[in-house]
Design an enzyme around this catalytic site. Structure first.
Site, PDB file in Angstrom:
ATOM      1  N   ARG A  53       0.769  -1.161  -0.188  1.00  0.00           N
ATOM      2  CA  ARG A  53       0.166   0.000  -0.033  1.00  0.00           C
ATOM      3  C   ARG A  53       0.946   1.423   0.091  1.00  0.00           C
ATOM      4  O   ARG A  53       1.732   1.367   0.956  1.00  0.00           O
ATOM      5  CB  ARG A  53      -0.898   0.086   1.156  1.00  0.00           C
ATOM      6  CG  ARG A  53      -1.974   1.263   1.332  1.00  0.00           C
ATOM      7  CD  ARG A  53      -2.586   0.989   2.710  1.00  0.00           C
ATOM      8  NE  ARG A  53      -3.571   2.359   2.816  1.00  0.00           N
ATOM      9  CZ  ARG A  53      -3.959   2.962   3.997  1.00  0.00           C
ATOM     10  NH1 ARG A  53      -3.345   2.494   5.112  1.00  0.00           N
ATOM     11  NH2 ARG A  53      -4.403   4.002   4.005  1.00  0.00           N
ATOM     12  N   TYR A  55       0.580   5.524   0.205  1.00  0.00           N
ATOM     13  CA  TYR A  55      -0.438   6.652   0.239  1.00  0.00           C
ATOM     14  C   TYR A  55       0.185   7.836   1.066  1.00  0.00           C
ATOM     15  O   TYR A  55       1.371   7.909   1.424  1.00  0.00           O
ATOM     16  CB  TYR A  55      -1.584   6.085   1.256  1.00  0.00           C
ATOM     17  CG  TYR A  55      -1.229   5.729   2.668  1.00  0.00           C
ATOM     18  CD1 TYR A  55      -1.738   6.510   3.629  1.00  0.00           C
ATOM     19  CD2 TYR A  55      -0.789   4.417   2.564  1.00  0.00           C
ATOM     20  CE1 TYR A  55      -1.331   6.005   4.903  1.00  0.00           C
ATOM     21  CE2 TYR A  55      -0.487   4.150   4.078  1.00  0.00           C
ATOM     22  CZ  TYR A  55      -0.862   4.725   5.033  1.00  0.00           C
ATOM     23  OH  TYR A  55      -0.416   4.329   6.330  1.00  0.00           O
ATOM     24  N   ASP A  57       0.145  10.177   3.680  1.00  0.00           N
ATOM     25  CA  ASP A  57      -0.318  10.189   5.277  1.00  0.00           C
ATOM     26  C   ASP A  57      -0.359  11.611   5.758  1.00  0.00           C
ATOM     27  O   ASP A  57      -0.268  12.529   5.034  1.00  0.00           O
ATOM     28  CB  ASP A  57       0.736   9.538   6.041  1.00  0.00           C
ATOM     29  CG  ASP A  57      -0.102   9.072   7.371  1.00  0.00           C
ATOM     30  OD1 ASP A  57      -1.148   9.064   7.543  1.00  0.00           O
ATOM     31  OD2 ASP A  57       0.911   8.434   8.359  1.00  0.00           O
ATOM     32  N   TRP A 420      -6.773  -4.426   2.846  1.00  0.00           N
ATOM     33  CA  TRP A 420      -5.858  -5.630   3.374  1.00  0.00           C
ATOM     34  C   TRP A 420      -6.647  -7.008   2.993  1.00  0.00           C
ATOM     35  O   TRP A 420      -6.143  -8.188   2.992  1.00  0.00           O
ATOM     36  CB  TRP A 420      -5.436  -5.335   4.571  1.00  0.00           C
ATOM     37  CG  TRP A 420      -4.328  -4.232   4.636  1.00  0.00           C
ATOM     38  CD1 TRP A 420      -4.414  -3.143   5.147  1.00  0.00           C
ATOM     39  CD2 TRP A 420      -2.924  -4.282   4.173  1.00  0.00           C
ATOM     40  NE1 TRP A 420      -3.424  -2.365   5.151  1.00  0.00           N
ATOM     41  CE2 TRP A 420      -2.370  -2.844   4.405  1.00  0.00           C
ATOM     42  CE3 TRP A 420      -2.380  -5.234   3.352  1.00  0.00           C
ATOM     43  CZ2 TRP A 420      -1.186  -2.485   4.165  1.00  0.00           C
ATOM     44  CZ3 TRP A 420      -0.863  -4.897   3.045  1.00  0.00           C
ATOM     45  CH2 TRP A 420      -0.496  -3.598   3.294  1.00  0.00           C
TER      46      TRP A 420
END
Length: 453
Positions: A53, A55, A57, A420
């Site tokens: 993953r 991304y 934050d 997930w």
């Protein structure tokens, strides 16, 4: 648990230097970084073909979470693959800036503090069995984690009112609780937010947020490998001496501020022990445990050898013995050589620059990678495997199912949603598969979903 699921999440620091033009805010720099991701993922929060993953934050920090791995060497390889993916985004962002007439250099740092005193983390995830008392696990782990920085700290030049000092850990100054469900506000050692990303009746995910981000492959191996061995001992009911600390938050700073490992910290029992003594206790128990259980595999052997040698080297004040393997020592030696050559104090701005440049993930610029090119950084990963790890998931965990599903959906230009545990095709039927077992890499339901695209 002899087979465990591991995962690492690293937040990266972002900055951009400009040559005489308007400065971009961290938010704008992050947008340039993620432009390519958003163009194909329609979001700055995506899962990749390798099962990981990626991304953006809180606070414009890119974060990379590795796919689920079931061995530590593979975990280190996938963490490094994440570094390479972000390095690619960095190069792409610089090119776009230059095309738009903005002469700037983008920097991504795999560290844990910035010059303004903000902290961002490296979070370790360990799958543990649901049965058993979590509080007992935490009680035994906390003294280990507080003193573990001697093995795997990233090192930091800390500016204090009395001048600059070299510390073992970057994260130690920013930890305020032992066990808590927060990750940003109070920053505990162990985070208790119960999100197992697996069958909640069977498993829980131990979320350790006290550690530093590591550049060194061997330091990372030791960090996760030693923690895994301590967890195995706790799970097996190994009797451990009570090393509960009187004040873990004070102790973590005291340990960080003493590179000799000899400063005594107070235990709850009223006794005192040094970080070296506490670590030695866990290490000797681990050696005994491994012998009794007959689990001296290649990786366990590597971990125990480096763990013991690191403690011996610190005790003997002979850091050259671990000078290519432990992050805080590698950086310390680099700084000391530079200071001696230029006759500088630890407070000199150039020293702070070296401290930061060690963590630059750009392989042509970063000082860690300079050491690697000179043969002064011991490696356990293979560059080809790291390259493969950018697009190929681990083949023995649930990450394989996720990665294969994403690859097929992208090739077929199908709209999909994953997290997930869920794989979902966004078609009329809204077909969804729930993958609750992170150890499972083959699943008929997923194969059917892929075949039906």
């Amino acid at each position: 648990m002899d087979r465990r699921i591991f995962g690492l999440e690293n937040e990266y620091g972002v900055t951009c230097t400009f040559r005489g033009q308007r400065r971009l805010s961290p938010d704008e720099v992050a947008r340039y970084l993620f432009r390519r991701v958003v163009s194909w993922g329609r979001s700055s929060n995506v899962f990749l073909r390798n099962g990981a993953r990626l991304y953006l934050d809180v606070g414009s920090h890119p974060e990379y979470a590795t796919p689920e791995c079931d061995n530590v060497t593979e975990l280190v390889t996938h963490d490094k693959a994440g570094e390479r993916i972000l390095e690619g985004l960095l190069v792409d962002a610089e090119r776009r800036l230059h095309e738009e007439g903005i002469a700037g250099d983008v920097y991504l740092f795999k560290n844990n503090t910035d010059s303004a005193g903000n902290s961002y983390g490296c979070h370790e995830n360990y799958l543990v069995a649901r049965h058993g008392e979590f509080s007992r696990l935490a009680d035994i782990l906390i003294p280990f984690l507080v003193t573990r920085q001697l093995l795997c700290g990233a090192g930091k030049v800390l500016q204090t009112p009395r001048g600059a000092v070299y510390c073992v850990s970057q994260r130690a100054e920013h930890i305020w609780e032992g066990v808590s469900s927060a990750t940003t506000r109070s920053r505990p050692i162990i985070n208790t937010r119960d999100e197992p990303h697996a069958d909640a009746e069977r498993y829980r995910r131990l979320h350790v947020i006290v550690g530093d981000s590591n550049m060194s492959e061997t330091t990372m191996l030791l960090k996760v490998g030693a923690t895994d061995l301590v967890l195995r001992m706790i799970e097996a009911g190994t009797v451990m001496r009570d090393l509960t600390l009187e004040n873990p938050i004070r102790a973590i700073r005291e340990v960080s501020h003493d590179i000799t490992g000899r400063r005594k910290v107070r235990l709850a029992s009223g006794r005192e022990a040094s970080a070296l003594e506490v670590q030695r206790e866990y290490y000797e128990k681990a050696v005994d445990f491994v012998e009794r259980r007959g689990i001296r595999t290649g990786t366990v052997e590597q971990v125990l050898e480096l763990w013991g040698r690191t403690l011996d080297a610190i005790e003997a004040e002979d850091l050259d013995r671990i000078g290519t393997e432990i992050d805080w020592v590698m950086k310390y030696k680099l700084i000391e050589r530079y200071r001696a050559k230029h006759n500088m104090t630890m407070s000199h701005p150039r020293v702070a620059q070296i401290d930061l440049a060690y963590h630059d993930i750009h392989r042509r610029r970063g000082l860690y990678y300079l050491l690697e090119r000179k043969g002064q950084a011991t490696r356990i990963c293979n560059d080809l495997k790291i390259f493969e790890g950018k697009s190929v998931p681990p083949q023995t965990t649930r990450a394989r199912l996720r990665g294969d599903f994403i690859r097929r959906a992208q090739e077929q230009r199908r709209d999909f949603t994953v997290d997930w545990v869920h794989l979902k095709l966004n078609d009329q039927a809204q077909r969804t598969v729930l993958c609750k077992d992170p150890f499972r890499s083959v699943d008929d339901r997923v194969e059917k979903l892929i075949a039906g695209m």
